[in-house]
Design a protein around this motif. Structure first.
Motif, PDB file in Angstrom:
ATOM      1  N   GLU A 106      -7.283   9.086  -5.430  1.00 58.70           N
ATOM      2  CA  GLU A 106      -6.170   8.866  -4.514  1.00 58.70           C
ATOM      3  C   GLU A 106      -5.969   7.369  -4.352  1.00 58.70           C
ATOM      4  O   GLU A 106      -6.869   6.648  -3.918  1.00 58.70           O
ATOM      5  N   LEU A 107      -4.787   6.917  -4.717  1.00 61.82           N
ATOM      6  CA  LEU A 107      -4.475   5.500  -4.609  1.00 61.82           C
ATOM      7  C   LEU A 107      -4.097   5.148  -3.178  1.00 61.82           C
ATOM      8  O   LEU A 107      -3.479   5.939  -2.478  1.00 61.82           O
ATOM      9  N   PRO A 108      -4.468   3.949  -2.740  1.00 67.13           N
ATOM     10  CA  PRO A 108      -4.086   3.495  -1.398  1.00 67.13           C
ATOM     11  C   PRO A 108      -2.582   3.216  -1.325  1.00 67.13           C
ATOM     12  O   PRO A 108      -1.916   3.031  -2.352  1.00 67.13           O
ATOM     13  N   LEU A 109      -2.075   3.147  -0.125  1.00 67.62           N
ATOM     14  CA  LEU A 109      -0.647   2.938   0.091  1.00 67.62           C
ATOM     15  C   LEU A 109      -0.125   1.628  -0.486  1.00 67.62           C
ATOM     16  O   LEU A 109       1.035   1.541  -0.872  1.00 67.62           O
ATOM     17  N   HIS A 110      -0.965   0.600  -0.564  1.00 64.64           N
ATOM     18  CA  HIS A 110      -0.455  -0.664  -1.102  1.00 64.64           C
ATOM     19  C   HIS A 110      -0.161  -0.570  -2.597  1.00 64.64           C
ATOM     20  O   HIS A 110       0.537  -1.417  -3.147  1.00 64.64           O
ATOM     21  N   LEU A 111      -0.674   0.459  -3.250  1.00 64.49           N
ATOM     22  CA  LEU A 111      -0.370   0.680  -4.665  1.00 64.49           C
ATOM     23  C   LEU A 111       0.691   1.761  -4.852  1.00 64.49           C
ATOM     24  O   LEU A 111       1.607   1.608  -5.651  1.00 64.49           O
ATOM     25  N   ALA A 112       0.516   2.866  -4.164  1.00 59.60           N
ATOM     26  CA  ALA A 112       1.423   4.015  -4.318  1.00 59.60           C
ATOM     27  C   ALA A 112       2.077   4.294  -2.977  1.00 59.60           C
ATOM     28  O   ALA A 112       1.639   5.157  -2.236  1.00 59.60           O
ATOM     29  N   TRP A 113       3.101   3.546  -2.649  1.00 60.12           N
ATOM     30  CA  TRP A 113       3.744   3.654  -1.349  1.00 60.12           C
ATOM     31  C   TRP A 113       4.839   4.712  -1.326  1.00 60.12           C
ATOM     32  O   TRP A 113       5.325   5.072  -0.279  1.00 60.12           O
ATOM     33  N   SER A 114       5.203   5.230  -2.480  1.00 62.16           N
ATOM     34  CA  SER A 114       6.273   6.224  -2.539  1.00 62.16           C
ATOM     35  C   SER A 114       5.885   7.302  -3.548  1.00 62.16           C
ATOM     36  O   SER A 114       5.516   6.999  -4.675  1.00 62.16           O
TER      37      SER A 114
END
Length: 111
Positions: free
Chosen positions: A33-41
């Motif tokens: 699971e990627l963090p939001l700073h990488l996968a924000w959408s």
């Protein structure tokens, strides 16, 4: 885009690179699971055992990741193995910087 802007983009990307591909310590299987700073959408969880999802994760991390992200989420063997296709999914600046820094990727691109 001006020449100076292009040079700046290349420099920013080059500063993010690990010292060598051996520094990469990402997982080779399982769900990440990627963090939001990488996968924000959109999709944030990627099953590395599914090639299309793995390719998506690598594209995001290569394009958006900082050095720590690259080291944490990318595996050197998988990166080299996927590079002939993956290089077509990232922008020319990312492709050029990575192939210039790591001969293994330039070689894989020619295969």
């Amino acid at each position: 885009m001006s020449s100076a802007a292009v040079d700046s983009r290349y420099e920013q990307l080059a500063e993010r690179l690990p010292a060598s591909l051996d520094a990469l310590a990402g997982p080779v299987s399982g769900t990440v699971e990627l963090p939001l700073h990488l996968a924000w959408s959109g999709l944030r969880a990627f099953d590395l055992d599914r090639p299309r999802l793995r390719m998506g994760l690598y594209r995001i991390v290569l394009t958006e990741g900082m050095r720590e992200d690259l080291i944490r989420y990318l595996d050197p063997g998988l990166l080299v193995e996927q590079w002939p296709v993956l290089r077509t999914l990232v922008g020319p600046a990312v492709r050029s910087v990575w192939e210039s820094a790591f001969g293994e990727l330039a070689t894989a691109a020619q295969a």
